[in-house]
Design a protein around this motif. Structure first.
Motif, PDB file in Angstrom:
ATOM      1  N   ALA A  65       0.837  -1.200   0.000  1.00 19.26           N
ATOM      2  CA  ALA A  65       0.000   0.000   0.000  1.00 19.26           C
ATOM      3  C   ALA A  65       0.873   1.252   0.000  1.00 19.26           C
ATOM      4  N   GLU A  66       0.324   2.336  -0.536  1.00 19.19           N
ATOM      5  CA  GLU A  66       0.949   3.645  -0.400  1.00 19.19           C
ATOM      6  C   GLU A  66       0.183   4.360   0.703  1.00 19.19           C
ATOM      7  N   VAL A  67       0.901   4.825   1.727  1.00 19.96           N
ATOM      8  CA  VAL A  67       0.240   5.376   2.903  1.00 19.96           C
ATOM      9  C   VAL A  67       0.920   6.662   3.370  1.00 19.96           C
ATOM     10  N   SER A  68       0.189   7.388   4.186  1.00 17.47           N
ATOM     11  CA  SER A  68       0.744   8.487   4.955  1.00 17.47           C
ATOM     12  C   SER A  68       0.465   8.165   6.414  1.00 17.47           C
ATOM     13  N   ILE A  69       1.530   8.098   7.207  1.00 25.36           N
ATOM     14  CA  ILE A  69       1.394   7.773   8.625  1.00 25.36           C
ATOM     15  C   ILE A  69       2.123   8.825   9.445  1.00 25.36           C
ATOM     16  N   ARG A  70       1.764   8.895  10.705  1.00 24.63           N
ATOM     17  CA  ARG A  70       2.495   9.764  11.626  1.00 24.63           C
ATOM     18  C   ARG A  70       2.481   9.099  12.987  1.00 24.63           C
ATOM     19  N   GLY A  71       3.553   9.340  13.731  1.00 28.06           N
ATOM     20  CA  GLY A  71       3.632   8.739  15.051  1.00 28.06           C
ATOM     21  C   GLY A  71       4.850   9.201  15.806  1.00 28.06           C
ATOM     22  N   GLU A  72       4.962   8.682  17.016  1.00 27.47           N
ATOM     23  CA  GLU A  72       6.082   8.998  17.895  1.00 27.47           C
ATOM     24  C   GLU A  72       7.241   8.054  17.606  1.00 27.47           C
ATOM     25  N   ILE A  73       8.433   8.602  17.603  1.00 31.75           N
ATOM     26  CA  ILE A  73       9.644   7.790  17.417  1.00 31.75           C
ATOM     27  C   ILE A  73       9.976   7.173  18.768  1.00 31.75           C
ATOM     28  N   VAL A  74       9.890   5.846  18.856  1.00 29.98           N
ATOM     29  CA  VAL A  74      10.176   5.173  20.120  1.00 29.98           C
ATOM     30  C   VAL A  74      11.541   4.501  20.120  1.00 29.98           C
ATOM     31  N   ALA A  75      12.162   4.351  18.956  1.00 29.39           N
ATOM     32  CA  ALA A  75      13.510   3.767  18.896  1.00 29.39           C
ATOM     33  C   ALA A  75      14.173   4.129  17.572  1.00 29.39           C
ATOM     34  N   LEU A  76      15.488   4.314  17.635  1.00 31.38           N
ATOM     35  CA  LEU A  76      16.330   4.554  16.459  1.00 31.38           C
ATOM     36  C   LEU A  76      17.532   3.629  16.556  1.00 31.38           C
ATOM     37  N   THR A  77      17.844   2.927  15.487  1.00 29.53           N
ATOM     38  CA  THR A  77      19.070   2.139  15.498  1.00 29.53           C
ATOM     39  C   THR A  77      20.238   3.069  15.186  1.00 29.53           C
ATOM     40  N   PRO A  78      21.444   2.676  15.538  1.00 34.38           N
ATOM     41  CA  PRO A  78      22.601   3.484  15.120  1.00 34.38           C
ATOM     42  C   PRO A  78      22.725   3.483  13.593  1.00 34.38           C
ATOM     43  N   VAL A  79      23.338   4.520  13.058  1.00 35.62           N
ATOM     44  CA  VAL A  79      23.598   4.590  11.620  1.00 35.62           C
ATOM     45  C   VAL A  79      24.522   3.434  11.245  1.00 35.62           C
ATOM     46  N   ARG A  80      24.131   2.680  10.230  1.00 35.55           N
ATOM     47  CA  ARG A  80      24.956   1.572   9.761  1.00 35.55           C
ATOM     48  C   ARG A  80      25.402   1.886   8.341  1.00 35.55           C
ATOM     49  N   GLU A  81      26.689   1.779   8.093  1.00 39.11           N
ATOM     50  CA  GLU A  81      27.234   1.980   6.756  1.00 39.11           C
ATOM     51  C   GLU A  81      27.536   0.625   6.133  1.00 39.11           C
ATOM     52  N   PHE A  82      27.380   0.543   4.829  1.00 40.23           N
ATOM     53  CA  PHE A  82      27.600  -0.717   4.129  1.00 40.23           C
ATOM     54  C   PHE A  82      28.067  -0.423   2.706  1.00 40.23           C
TER      55      PHE A  82
END
Length: 154
Positions: A65-82
């Motif tokens: 589906a194509e959606v528009s959502i909004r919410g609270e950020i409860v977690a962020l992973t560290p930036v991973r480079e590859f």
């Protein structure tokens, strides 16, 4: 018709095209170039009191589906480079976004990772994902910006 033109059509009776374009350019500059013209025009519309999206509850996300959502950020992973198979470098961050109906993972790739690196996205902050796509992965449903979506921190 450009996306910015499409957005302008929603307010053409209240503001001239040149004034709208000035506001969009100012918004891009305010964000240090992290927003493209489309995302900036959506912010300008919101500041003018125009609701820019029909929000889908996270608990009702469906695959493909194509959606528009909004919410609270409860977690962020560290930036991973590859390194990709073609030898180019990439970066990725996973964001867990929650609303009253559920939670999901939002994946930020490459230039979108700069929102985290620049401090625009933080835990307990809020994120709006406009016109993004939903796909199923080994980790469940996941939301990505895609080519025409926009990620707008609040």
């Amino acid at each position: 018709m450009s996306v910015t033109s499409r957005h302008y059509k929603r307010v053409h009776e209240r503001i001239s095209r040149s004034d709208f374009d000035l506001k969009v350019r100012a918004k891009v500059e305010e964000w240090g170039g992290l927003l493209d013209g489309d995302a900036a025009s959506l912010l300008v519309l919101e500041e003018m009191g125009v609701d820019v999206a029909d929000w889908t509850p996270i608990g009702k996300l469906e695959e493909n589906a194509e959606v528009s959502i909004r919410g609270e950020i409860v977690a962020l992973t560290p930036v991973r480079e590859f390194t990709r198979q073609d030898g180019t470098k990439g970066r990725v961050v996973n964001v867990t976004l929650k609303d009253s109906s559920g939670a999901c993972r939002v994946v930020l790739w490459d230039e979108d990772v700069e929102l985290v690196a620049a401090g625009r996205l933080k835990e307990r902050g809020f994120l709006r994902c406009l016109d993004c796509f939903v796909r199923r992965t080994n980790f469940g449903l996941e939301v990505g910006r895609g080519k025409f979506g926009a990620l707008l921190p609040e």
